[in-house]
Enzyme design. Structure first.
Site, PDB file in Angstrom:
ATOM      1  N   CYS A 156       0.813  -1.228   0.000  1.00  0.00           N
ATOM      2  CA  CYS A 156       0.000   0.000   0.000  1.00  0.00           C
ATOM      3  C   CYS A 156       0.838   1.266   0.000  1.00  0.00           C
ATOM      4  O   CYS A 156       0.330   2.343  -0.299  1.00  0.00           O
ATOM      5  CB  CYS A 156      -0.934   0.019   1.199  1.00  0.00           C
TER       6      CYS A 156
HETATM    7  N1  CO8 Z   1     -20.441  -8.965   7.719  1.00  0.00           N
HETATM    8  C1  CO8 Z   1     -20.895  -9.147   8.989  1.00  0.00           C
HETATM    9  N2  CO8 Z   1     -20.088  -9.420  10.030  1.00  0.00           N
HETATM   10  C2  CO8 Z   1     -18.762  -9.534   9.793  1.00  0.00           C
HETATM   11  C3  CO8 Z   1     -18.220  -9.357   8.515  1.00  0.00           C
HETATM   12  C4  CO8 Z   1     -19.110  -9.079   7.443  1.00  0.00           C
HETATM   13  N3  CO8 Z   1     -18.675  -8.906   6.187  1.00  0.00           N
HETATM   14  N4  CO8 Z   1     -16.883  -9.504   8.589  1.00  0.00           N
HETATM   15  C5  CO8 Z   1     -16.589  -9.768   9.870  1.00  0.00           C
HETATM   16  N5  CO8 Z   1     -17.724  -9.788  10.606  1.00  0.00           N
HETATM   17  C6  CO8 Z   1     -17.852 -10.059  12.036  1.00  0.00           C
HETATM   18  C7  CO8 Z   1     -16.642 -10.810  12.564  1.00  0.00           C
HETATM   19  O1  CO8 Z   1     -16.806 -12.201  12.397  1.00  0.00           O
HETATM   20  C8  CO8 Z   1     -16.651 -10.402  14.030  1.00  0.00           C
HETATM   21  O2  CO8 Z   1     -17.598 -11.190  14.744  1.00  0.00           O
HETATM   22  P1  CO8 Z   1     -17.277 -11.664  16.252  1.00  0.00           P
HETATM   23  O3  CO8 Z   1     -17.097 -10.379  17.010  1.00  0.00           O
HETATM   24  O4  CO8 Z   1     -18.474 -12.458  16.597  1.00  0.00           O
HETATM   25  O5  CO8 Z   1     -16.002 -12.452  16.149  1.00  0.00           O
HETATM   26  C9  CO8 Z   1     -17.160  -8.965  13.999  1.00  0.00           C
HETATM   27  O6  CO8 Z   1     -17.869  -8.826  12.753  1.00  0.00           O
HETATM   28  C10 CO8 Z   1     -16.053  -7.943  14.067  1.00  0.00           C
HETATM   29  O7  CO8 Z   1     -15.026  -8.325  13.111  1.00  0.00           O
HETATM   30  P2  CO8 Z   1     -13.616  -7.640  13.058  1.00  0.00           P
HETATM   31  O8  CO8 Z   1     -13.056  -7.576  14.438  1.00  0.00           O
HETATM   32  O9  CO8 Z   1     -12.788  -8.305  12.000  1.00  0.00           O
HETATM   33  O10 CO8 Z   1     -14.055  -6.199  12.533  1.00  0.00           O
HETATM   34  P3  CO8 Z   1     -13.317  -4.829  12.633  1.00  0.00           P
HETATM   35  O11 CO8 Z   1     -14.179  -3.885  13.330  1.00  0.00           O
HETATM   36  O12 CO8 Z   1     -11.896  -4.970  13.078  1.00  0.00           O
HETATM   37  O13 CO8 Z   1     -13.279  -4.382  11.094  1.00  0.00           O
HETATM   38  C11 CO8 Z   1     -11.664  -4.290   9.276  1.00  0.00           C
HETATM   39  C12 CO8 Z   1     -12.591  -5.179  10.127  1.00  0.00           C
HETATM   40  C13 CO8 Z   1     -12.545  -3.344   8.473  1.00  0.00           C
HETATM   41  C14 CO8 Z   1     -10.888  -5.172   8.343  1.00  0.00           C
HETATM   42  C15 CO8 Z   1     -10.729  -3.480  10.196  1.00  0.00           C
HETATM   43  O14 CO8 Z   1     -10.087  -4.356  11.109  1.00  0.00           O
HETATM   44  C16 CO8 Z   1      -9.648  -2.733   9.450  1.00  0.00           C
HETATM   45  O15 CO8 Z   1      -9.930  -1.896   8.609  1.00  0.00           O
HETATM   46  N6  CO8 Z   1      -8.376  -2.962   9.786  1.00  0.00           N
HETATM   47  C17 CO8 Z   1      -7.244  -2.300   9.153  1.00  0.00           C
HETATM   48  C18 CO8 Z   1      -7.091  -2.917   7.829  1.00  0.00           C
HETATM   49  C19 CO8 Z   1      -5.992  -2.316   7.006  1.00  0.00           C
HETATM   50  O16 CO8 Z   1      -5.700  -1.160   6.991  1.00  0.00           O
HETATM   51  N7  CO8 Z   1      -5.373  -3.174   6.261  1.00  0.00           N
HETATM   52  C20 CO8 Z   1      -4.410  -2.773   5.350  1.00  0.00           C
HETATM   53  C21 CO8 Z   1      -4.577  -3.656   4.186  1.00  0.00           C
HETATM   54  S1  CO8 Z   1      -3.950  -2.973   2.745  1.00  0.00           S
HETATM   55  C22 CO8 Z   1      -2.296  -3.451   2.475  1.00  0.00           C
HETATM   56  O17 CO8 Z   1      -1.340  -2.898   2.911  1.00  0.00           O
HETATM   57  C23 CO8 Z   1      -2.080  -4.617   1.605  1.00  0.00           C
HETATM   58  C24 CO8 Z   1      -2.330  -4.254   0.198  1.00  0.00           C
HETATM   59  C25 CO8 Z   1      -2.324  -5.430  -0.631  1.00  0.00           C
HETATM   60  C26 CO8 Z   1      -3.314  -5.280  -1.734  1.00  0.00           C
HETATM   61  C27 CO8 Z   1      -4.086  -6.540  -1.830  1.00  0.00           C
HETATM   62  C28 CO8 Z   1      -5.135  -6.531  -2.830  1.00  0.00           C
HETATM   63  C29 CO8 Z   1      -6.186  -7.537  -2.581  1.00  0.00           C
END
Ligand code: CO8
Length: 373
Positions: A156
């Site tokens: 990224c």
């Molecule tokens: N719908 C409903 N519920 C869901 C869903 C969904 N789609 N997904 C997860 N849940 C549930 C989970 O199971 C969990 O349930 P429980 O509490 O019962 O276990 C609950 O919702 C909460 O889940 P999370 O804790 O995972 O949710 P978050 O509030 O943490 O949100 C995010 C998830 C949005 C992913 C968040 O953690 C985030 O944004 N984190 C930072 C991510 C980030 O910046 N990543 C960088 C990636 S980019 C990079 O550098 C790589 C690039 C490479 C490119 C690749 C191309 C593909």
């Protein structure tokens, strides 16, 4: 020692967009189908049932409302859940090159320059369509640019690392100008059948023209300074590589796509980025109240809100820290450059802004610019 400036920017946006509701409907149909096909094993406890995704969760957790993709039908087909992007022959332009050339032409036009004014092309992206020849060299050829070109990958943060690389070459005098392009086909690296991440990414390409800051006619952004940092982490990872098992030897390719521990990324990257920006600004003696715009990496709205508040010492006013992720989702290296390209025209001469990207590696890069002309 010379100075460098951003003189043009461009964004290629694919024609297809997928709303959260469309995405969730496809995912839920896939999950229902999977659960029906595996009903006995789920009942016996040997297979875990797939829960439904939800548009409300996606928006609340990320701020994403929709994403652009190169192919919509394959992603939304519950029996496929993967973009349909037919292989191209070696005689055809690669997809990444095609997208990047489109964005590059816009950047050149904005700067009032042609290919003859460009000395180098850097294709900075988180995934490259092939190992070699470099996509950048193909872009160079398609644009009929003399000089040289190369690919680089810092996930990224590729754009800001590319900007520093181009800037340093311009400062040293080895080149007078470079195109830094970021074509990202994230849809092909994403597991659309994984509820935890199926909503995160979209496709796009961006381009910046960076030139020696000398006799520049039009409006431009002086690159005052750049700052990069990396720290190894496994929390965002893609294991696809030439030493890994080949397709017919494996039954599971999940680790060959984007994988992350989102919560950990959230917790660990936020302090790293906030400290990085604060240190960079202190080094340049730039006070928060002199900063007119923050163009941040576009991964998550909560993350950006937090960083904006930390950097400015208050909640940013509307427009001070523009987000584009509601429309584009996370487009990896391209995100902060889309924000820059769409929300920089209104700055006045002498205004300062900061581009910042962060992501896998971990990696973080910041670029302080001053509007001029
Ligand atoms: N719908 C409903 N519920 C869901 C869903 C969904 N789609 N997904 C997860 N849940 C549930 C989970 O199971 C969990 O349930 P429980 O509490 O019962 O276990 C609950 O919702 C909460 O889940 P999370 O804790 O995972 O949710 P978050 O509030 O943490 O949100 C995010 C998830 C949005 C992913 C968040 O953690 C985030 O944004 N984190 C930072 C991510 C980030 O910046 N990543 C960088 C990636 S980019 C990079 O550098 C790589 C690039 C490479 C490119 C690749 C191309 C593909």
């Amino acid at each position: 020692m010379y100075s460098a400036a951003i003189t043009g920017s461009g964004v290629f946006t694919p024609e297809h967009s997928i709303s959260n509701d469309e995405l969730v409907a496809a995912f839920n149909a896939y999950a229902d189908q999977f659960n029906a096909e595996n009903a006995a094993a789920i009942e016996a406890g040997t297979v875990t049932a797939k829960p439904h995704s939800s548009s409300d969760f996606i928006f609340a957790a990320s701020g994403i409302e929709r994403r652009y993709v190169l192919d919509k039908s394959g992603v939304l087909d519950p029996a496929r859940m993967f973009p349909s992007l037919p292989d191209r022959s070696d005689d055809e332009p690669s997809l990444m090159a095609e997208m990047a050339v489109d964005a590059a032409r816009t950047a050149l036009a904005q700067a009032g320059k042609t290919a003859a004014d460009v000395d180098a092309v850097i294709c900075a992206a988180s995934n490259h369509e092939r190992a070699y020849p470099a996509i950048a060299v193909e872009i160079q050829q398609m644009l009929e640019i003399d000089g040289f070109a190369f690919d680089m990958n810092v996930a990224c943060s590729s754009a800001t690392f590319g900007i520093q690389t181009a800037t340093d070459m311009i400062k040293s005098g080895s080149i007078c100008s470079a195109l830094v392009v970021c074509p990202e086909i994230c849809s092909a690296h994403l597991e659309w059948r994984d509820r935890d991440c199926h909503f995160i990414f979209g496709d796009v390409a961006t381009a910046l023209l960076i030139e020696r800051d000398e006799n520049l006619d039009g409006p431009h952004f002086k690159i005052k300074s750049t700052r990069l940092a990396t720290k190894f982490s496994n929390n965002i990872r893609n294991n696809n590589g030439f030493l890994r098992r080949t397709r017919d030897q494996m039954d599971d390719r999940r680790d060959m796509q984007f994988m992350q521990n989102g919560r950990k990324v959230f917790k660990e990257v936020l302090p790293m980025v906030s400290t990085h920006i604060a240190d960079h600004m202190a080094e340049e003696d730039l006070q928060a109240d002199a900063l007119k715009r923050l163009w941040l990496h576009q991964a998550n709205k909560t993350m950006n809100d937090y960083i904006g508040k930390k950097v400015l010492g208050r909640v940013p006013d509307a427009g001070e820290q523009p987000n584009i992720l509601q429309d584009y989702a996370n487009t990896s290296s391209a995100g902060s450059i889309i924000a820059f390209s769409k929300y920089s025209d209104d700055l006045a001469a002498g205004d300062f802004g900061l581009i910042c990207s962060f992501g896998a590696g971990y990696s973080v890069g910041s670029v302080i610019v001053e509007r001029s002309g």
